[in-house]
Structures are given as structure tokens and as C-alpha cells.
Enzyme design. Structure first.
Site, PDB file in Angstrom:
ATOM      1  N   TYR A 109       0.864  -1.210   0.082  1.00 29.79           N
ATOM      2  CA  TYR A 109      -0.138   0.066  -0.051  1.00 29.79           C
ATOM      3  C   TYR A 109       0.992   1.090  -0.047  1.00 29.79           C
ATOM      4  O   TYR A 109       1.672   1.427   0.639  1.00 29.79           O
ATOM      5  CB  TYR A 109      -0.941  -0.041   1.304  1.00 29.79           C
ATOM      6  CG  TYR A 109      -1.665   1.539   1.387  1.00 29.79           C
ATOM      7  CD1 TYR A 109      -2.905   1.489   1.072  1.00 29.79           C
ATOM      8  CD2 TYR A 109      -1.037   2.427   1.955  1.00 29.79           C
ATOM      9  CE1 TYR A 109      -3.663   2.716   1.157  1.00 29.79           C
ATOM     10  CE2 TYR A 109      -1.707   3.628   2.070  1.00 29.79           C
ATOM     11  CZ  TYR A 109      -3.140   3.718   1.756  1.00 29.79           C
ATOM     12  OH  TYR A 109      -3.705   4.947   1.822  1.00 29.79           O
ATOM     13  N   GLU A 199      -3.994   7.212  -3.498  1.00 30.90           N
ATOM     14  CA  GLU A 199      -3.815   5.864  -2.877  1.00 30.90           C
ATOM     15  C   GLU A 199      -3.500   4.986  -4.023  1.00 30.90           C
ATOM     16  O   GLU A 199      -4.324   4.932  -5.155  1.00 30.90           O
ATOM     17  CB  GLU A 199      -5.219   5.318  -2.306  1.00 30.90           C
ATOM     18  CG  GLU A 199      -5.210   5.601  -0.768  1.00 30.90           C
ATOM     19  CD  GLU A 199      -6.482   4.944   0.096  1.00 30.90           C
ATOM     20  OE1 GLU A 199      -7.410   4.760  -0.648  1.00 30.90           O
ATOM     21  OE2 GLU A 199      -6.074   4.751   1.291  1.00 30.90           O
TER      22      GLU A 199
END
Ligand code: GDP
Ligand code: MN
Length: 389
Positions: A109, A199
């Protein structure tokens, strides 16, 4: 403002961050053609909606041939995709992104958000080796798995910050420089485009040891869009709540919520207080609505229409403090609106401030049915009891 994954990936690509080869398709046939064009055999077909969690909701399918890609698209295009981010009503899928499929070794991530804690309000880079999962979940269950690095715009971004993240993720030597490069570019996008959130989840390490952005979400600061016509062009109104779009065009701040008490208030602070009081009185607000300090009768009318076109609304609370916005003008706006729409909902009105007597007089003389409340909490209690009965 939110944009689609395929649009966000185009921006990543423009800045030199590696993304899979892909094509957008609006029909299953186009999807099949896109798969042939990509020519890798295996592709992934991805629903394009402004919400995450598509994988779990059935909006992402792997296909091993153009024929399969077409079949997968038949199932996805037109479906109402429900994910934890869409709410139970889901979102209709209009198009899919067809991409070369990736052999994944590890999912990471990587994100940048504005850190509002400790009065900092500046970007923070976040990374985690628990990629592919919701970062909120990782944050609550395994907070130690999230690496956070402050990126104060006054100091700007330096390589050591990127390396800190890369070492924290336990990456091997050659990949450390690669990730540091990606983070630097991501930070550049964030600052240059006035993003509020980026993101990449997952950022993957491929079987052949490359870093690749497999998914991307980007949000932008609405108040900065005027200086980014290229970003503004990416807006997809079909993904936005129609009532919120109408409100934006009318210049009123409206956010739809899940309750049944419609609120019309002037000033954001008063609007939030009103919502709190409705909750305190045992009710649920149907919306946040701030008509602003200088609303015209026309805008009040518009606000009323927007408010009442949500059929969850069972009762209305008008809470106006007349400062610049005079109470008589509000009263005229309400009457105007009521004569144009069939207003049968019970209504509680609390007016205070400039020209309050004239405002009440105007309302009293009209044929409108409403209850006047003096105190704010009393008004909330009344409207909640109306909404319940
Ligand atoms: P989201 O569910 O909306 O966040 O959509 P993502 O694009 O993040 O995809 C969800 C998951 O699907 C990823 O975490 C991957 O595990 C899987 N996935 C997506 N693309 C590929 C691919 O090209 N190959 C493989 N093997 N899995 C993929
Ligand atoms: Mn994702």
C-alpha cells in the site's frame, strides 16, 4: 472531487510511475477488442466506479482470452455494483478498464493524504506491506504495519523520506531506489495537482520483480479546481449524487445523509449544531444544508426543492439566524417554494435575528402549515416527533 481509476492511472503514467497497459471499454464488444489489442492473452476487467472494494463486490474479473474478457464485461457493464463504499444502493457500472493481467508476488500500500492531526494540515506519506486490504482495517488491527512519513511542503520532499519508507517495507536493494523514485513522483503529483488524497492500493511487486501501480484512487481539492482545468475535465457527474450536483449549481452547500429530518440552515456552524441537536432529540438528519449568508429568495426556493426531492424526508426544520440574510427574505423564499412544489410535509420553523417579526408575519399570513419554535432544542424535539409520527 473524485476521478476514476483509469484517469488516475493516466496521471501516474504521465509522471513516469509504471502502470499496466490498459484500454477503456463501454461495451462487451469493445472490451473484447481491447483485450486483443493488448495482446497479452490474460487480462483483468475492472469496473470503473468512484468507489473502492470492487474486487470483493464482483467488479473485477480475470480473463484468459479476448472472448473471456467480453464475457466478463457482459457481467460487469450495467451491473449495480455494491461495495462497502457505495452504500446498499450500489453504483451502476458504465465502463470497464481492460488491462494486461499481472503476476503478483506481493501487494503493498502506498498513499499520500493530508494529516489533520496536531494542527499540521500537511501531506503525510503512508505505506504498508499489508497492501490490497483496506488501509482503515490495517490501521485499526495492525497499526504497527503502517509507516508514516511527514512531508512538510516547507521542507519539500527528499530522497531520505522515500528511503525511510522503502526500508520500512523491507524491500531489497534495487527496489529501494525504484520505490523512492515513485514516492517522489507521487508527491509531485499531489502538490502540483492540489490532490487531497492519492492511494495506490495495491502497489505490487511483480513475479519478475518490478513495481507496478495496480490500482489508483485520487481525490482533489474542490476549491483548487479553478486552477486545474485538465483535472476539472475529468469530472464524471454521473457518479455524483444528482441532488448534490443541483445544489452545487445553485450555490448552496448540500450533503445528503441517511436520516428523515430535512434541515435548512444558514451557516455551516449552525447547520452542524442543528444536526447535533436533531440527533440529541433522538432523530436523524436527512441532510446538511447551508444556504449561506447572503442567499436570495430564489436560492432559498431552490434549496427547498432539493431538500424535499429526497423522499426519505418526513419532516422539515428551517433554522435561520437572520444576519446578512434577513428573515423576511427567508419567509418569502419558503412561500415561493411551497407554491411551486406540493409541500405537505410537517415543518418546524425557527427564525431569529434581523427582521424576525416581519418574517414570522409573512409566514403567518400564508396558507402554509408549520409550527413556530422559539428555542433551538425545542425546535429539534418538535421536528423529530413529527418525523416519527
Ligand atoms: P478494489 O477492490 O476496488 O480496490 O480494486 P483493485 O484494483 O485494488 O483490485 C482488487 C484486487 O484484485 C487486488 O488487490 C488484486 O489482488 C486483484 N487484482 C487486480 N488486478 C490484478 C491482476 O492483474 N492480476 C492479479 N493476479 N490480481 C489482480
Ligand atoms: Mn484497490
Amino acid at each position: 472531487m473524485k476521478i476514476h481509476e483509469f484517469q488516475a492511472k493516466k496521471i501516474l503514467k504521465d509522471y513516469g510511475i509504471p502502470v499496466p497497459l490498459g484500454r477503456i471499454a463501454k461495451t462487451p464488444q469493445e472490451a473484447g477488442e481491447a483485450a486483443s489489442e493488448i495482446g497479452t492473452g490474460r487480462v483483468v476487467v475492472k469496473a470503473q466506479i468512484h468507489a473502492g472494494g470492487r474486487g470483493k463486490g464482483g467488479g473485477i474479473k480475470l480473463a484468459s482470452s479476448p472472448k473471456e474478457a467480453e464475457e466478463a464485461s457482459k457481467a460487469i457493464i450495467g451491473m449495480v455494483l455494491v461495495t462497502h463504499q457505495t452504500g446498499p444502493e450500489g453504483r451502476k457500472v458504465e465502463k470497464v478498464l481492460v488491462e494486461e493481467a499481472t503476476e503478483i508476488k506481493k501487494e503493498l500500500y502506498l498513499g499520500i493524504a493530508i494529516d489533520r492531526s496536531q494542527n499540521k494540515e500537511h501531506p503525510v506519506i503512508m505505506a504498508s506491506e499489508a497492501g490490497g486490504m483496506e488501509i482503515e482495517e490495517v490501521s485499526s488491527k495492525n497499526p504497527e504495519k503502517i509507516i508514516k512519513v511527514d512531508a512538510d511542503p516547507l521542507v519539500s520532499f527528499s530522497g531520505f523520506q522515500g528511503r525511510k519508507v522503502a526500508y520500512g517495507l523491507g524491500l531489497e536493494k534495487p527496489m529501494i531506489a525504484e520505490l523512492t523514485g515513485i514516492i517522489g513522483k507521487l508527491y509531485q503529483i499531489f502538490m502540483e495537482k492540489d490532490a487531497s488524497l492519492i492511494e495506490i492500493n495495491p502497489l505490487v511487486i511483480t513475479e519478475d520483480n518490478r513495481l507496478l501501480a495496480l490500482d489508483c484512487k485520487m481525490n482533489f481539492d474542490d476549491d483548487a479546481l479553478f486552477r486545474h482545468p485538465d483535472i476539472n475535465e475529468l469530472r464524471d457527474i454521473g457518479e455524483e449524487d444528482p441532488l448534490e450536483v443541483e445544489a452545487k449549481n445553485a450555490g448552496v452547500n448540500y450533503i445528503k445523509l441517511d436520516g428523515n429530518v430535512g434541515c435548512m440552515v444558514n451557516g455551516a456552524g449552525l447547520a452542524m449544531t442543528t444536526m447535533d441537536l436533531i440527533k440529541m432529540a433522538g432523530g436523524e438528519p436527512a441532510n446538511f444544508l447551508d444556504v449561506g449568508g447572503g442567499a436570495s429568495a430564489k436560492q432559498i426556493e431552490k434549496a427547498f426543492r432539493i431538500l424535499t426531492s429526497d423522499d426519505k424526508v418526513k419532516a422539515i426544520l428551517v433554522n435561520i439566524f437572520g444576519g446578512i440574510l434577513r428573515c423576511d427574505r427567508v419567509a418569502n423564499g419558503i412561500i415561493e417554494a411551497a407554491s411551486n412544489i406540493d409541500l405537505t410535509l410537517p415543518m418546524v420553523v425557527r427564525l431569529q435575528g434581523t427582521n424576525v417579526e416581519e418574517g414570522r408575519e409573512i409566514l403567518k399570513k400564508s396558507s402554509l402549515k408549520f409550527e413556530v419554535a422559539e428555542g433551538l432544542y425545542q425546535a429539534a424535539q418538535k421536528v423529530v416527533s413529527f418525523a416519527k409520527s
